[in-house]
Design a protein around this motif. Structure first.
Motif, mmCIF file in Angstrom:
data_model
loop_
_atom_site.group_PDB
_atom_site.id
_atom_site.type_symbol
_atom_site.label_atom_id
_atom_site.label_comp_id
_atom_site.label_asym_id
_atom_site.label_seq_id
_atom_site.Cartn_x
_atom_site.Cartn_y
_atom_site.Cartn_z
ATOM 1 N N TYR A 1 0.851 -1.199 0.000
ATOM 2 C CA TYR A 1 0.000 0.000 0.000
ATOM 3 C C TYR A 1 0.879 1.239 0.000
ATOM 4 O O TYR A 1 1.988 1.230 0.531
ATOM 5 N N TYR A 2 0.384 2.265 -0.663
ATOM 6 C CA TYR A 2 1.161 3.488 -0.874
ATOM 7 C C TYR A 2 0.352 4.671 -0.362
ATOM 8 O O TYR A 2 -0.796 4.871 -0.776
ATOM 9 N N ASN A 3 0.947 5.458 0.522
ATOM 10 C CA ASN A 3 0.242 6.617 1.076
ATOM 11 C C ASN A 3 0.336 7.827 0.151
ATOM 12 O O ASN A 3 1.283 7.954 -0.642
ATOM 13 N N ILE A 4 -0.618 8.721 0.321
ATOM 14 C CA ILE A 4 -0.627 9.998 -0.405
ATOM 15 C C ILE A 4 0.666 10.754 -0.099
ATOM 16 O O ILE A 4 1.098 10.804 1.053
ATOM 17 N N LYS A 5 1.256 11.355 -1.158
ATOM 18 C CA LYS A 5 2.556 12.015 -0.962
ATOM 19 C C LYS A 5 2.476 13.476 -0.491
ATOM 20 O O LYS A 5 3.135 13.843 0.469
ATOM 21 N N PRO A 6 1.712 14.346 -1.161
ATOM 22 C CA PRO A 6 1.773 15.770 -0.758
ATOM 23 C C PRO A 6 1.256 15.962 0.670
ATOM 24 O O PRO A 6 0.213 15.400 1.047
#
Ligand code: SF4
Length: 371
Positions: free
Chosen positions: A269-274
């Motif tokens: 799973y990949y979290n939101i970056k900004p």
């Protein structure tokens, strides 16, 4: 259940010329709002006890003492850390006050972003610290007995000579850190370095010289009592990075913070970056995951090999069999024999590992393990 957690702090006091990590200049950023969202995310993690935590960035030590206290109080309230609790730090930011905070909350390992001992090269890299800051930080750590630290170094820097590497090795001998990460500089798109090289204003070494430098680093560290245990990592006996070995063993782990990623139940799973989107998503949805990717059995086996072969010990043949219900020989027998014939791979004590020759062409060997 996963036993490791990575926490991302995406703030830096200065942006380095080579950096493509998920980071922003800390000035005018909603740092406290970010910590609120991050602490909420930590509450969603089901584990109570973790073997390792790694707080990285960005630069976690860009936070103020009060912010560090708030973060670490929340982390240690939520989790019991049983083995290794690492904090990444920039030498100029590791003040006695901040170190006391880390120490009081049980941080027992520092990953110190030194990069090089050459003052001119530090300027080329755009680092915020200078030569003296490195020794001040190490003195502070030693004063409070926090002597388990990793020197994080880079080679293949523009204008770097073999003497620079020897100088770093000399400092390693004097300082005697427990662990060393020594990565080759990768020129990433969208960095200042990338643009300067594209415009012909800067040059890095060709592959042959880079290879010679890599061998020089490996041999130099081995002679000083730091055997290599992973492509870019070296340590005194018993001081390998337990947290990073979680990744290379392809074991599950949690990730928290903007742009971090985790691996749970065979799903990445990949979290939101900004930063602002991350905060907003936590406030509005109570979740910060941007996307998930479930790995099928084929992808799991490939990753087991790519990641495990990074370690000098290699991939555990028996573990592979019990994890996937198929023997490694059944899945990869012909590739392993082919790579053994080329001298790239060896079999030893139940592990399949890269040879020294194979390590020099690691990426090419990894490709052979694609199914
Ligand atoms: S301190 Fe680290 S994360 Fe921040 S800009 Fe430099 S290399 Fe990137």
């Amino acid at each position: 259940m996963a036993e490791s957690l990575y926490i991302h702090i995406p703030f830096c006091n200065r942006i380095c010329t080579y950096c493509d990590f998920n980071k922003v200049l800390i000035n005018n950023q909603p740092v406290d709002g970010y910590l609120d969202a991050l602490i909420r995310e930590l509450q969603t993690i089901e584990a109570q006890s973790l073997r390792t935590i790694f707080v990285g960035g960005g630069t976690p030590t860009a936070l103020s003492e009060a912010q560090l206290s708030r973060l670490l109080a929340a982390v240690t309230d939520r989790f019991q850390v049983t083995e290794e609790f690492t904090f990444e730090a920039n030498p100029d930011e590791l003040t006695p006050g901040k170190l006391d905070v880390l120490n009081n909350y049980g941080v027992n390992r520092i990953s110190l972003g030194v990069q090089t001992f050459n003052e001119d090269l530090l300027k080329v890299l755009g680092r915020s610290h200078g030569y003296d800051d490195i020794f001040n930080a190490i003195n502070h750590m030693e004063k409070i007995g926090l002597d388990n630290y990793s020197l994080d170094l880079m080679y293949n820097l523009p204008g770097e000579t073999m003497q620079d590497l020897d100088d770093s090795l000399r400092h390693v001998r004097t300082l005697s850190p427990k662990h060393i990460s020594w990565y080759s500089l990768i020129i990433e798109p969208h960095t200042v370095f990338y643009n300067q090289i594209r415009k012909g204003r800067m040059k890095v070494d060709d592959d042959d010289i880079e290879g010679q430098k890599y061998e020089h680093v490996i041999n130099g560290l081995r002679a000083l009592g730091y055997p290599q245990y992973e492509i870019s990592n070296f340590s005194q006996p018993a001081f390998e990075s337990e947290h990073n070995k979680t990744y290379w063993k392809n074991a599950p782990y949690y990730g928290a913070g903007a742009g971090s990623h985790g691996y749970i139940d065979n799903t990445r799973y990949y979290n939101i970056k900004p930063v602002n989107h991350y905060i907003q998503s936590m406030e509005e949805k109570g979740s910060v995951v941007k996307e998930t990717l479930e790995l099928d059995r084929k992808a799991q086996m490939e990753e087991e090999m790519f990641l495990g072969l990074r370690m000098n010990r290699g991939v555990d043949v028996e573990r592979f069999g019990s994890k996937f219900g198929r023997s490694m020989d059944d899945v990869y027998g012909s590739v392993i024999r082919q790579e053994m014939d080329k001298g790239h791979v060896r079999s030893s004590r139940g592990y399949i590992a890269l040879t020294d020759k194979g390590r020099m062409v690691g990426n090419t060997v990894f490709m052979e393990f694609l199914l």
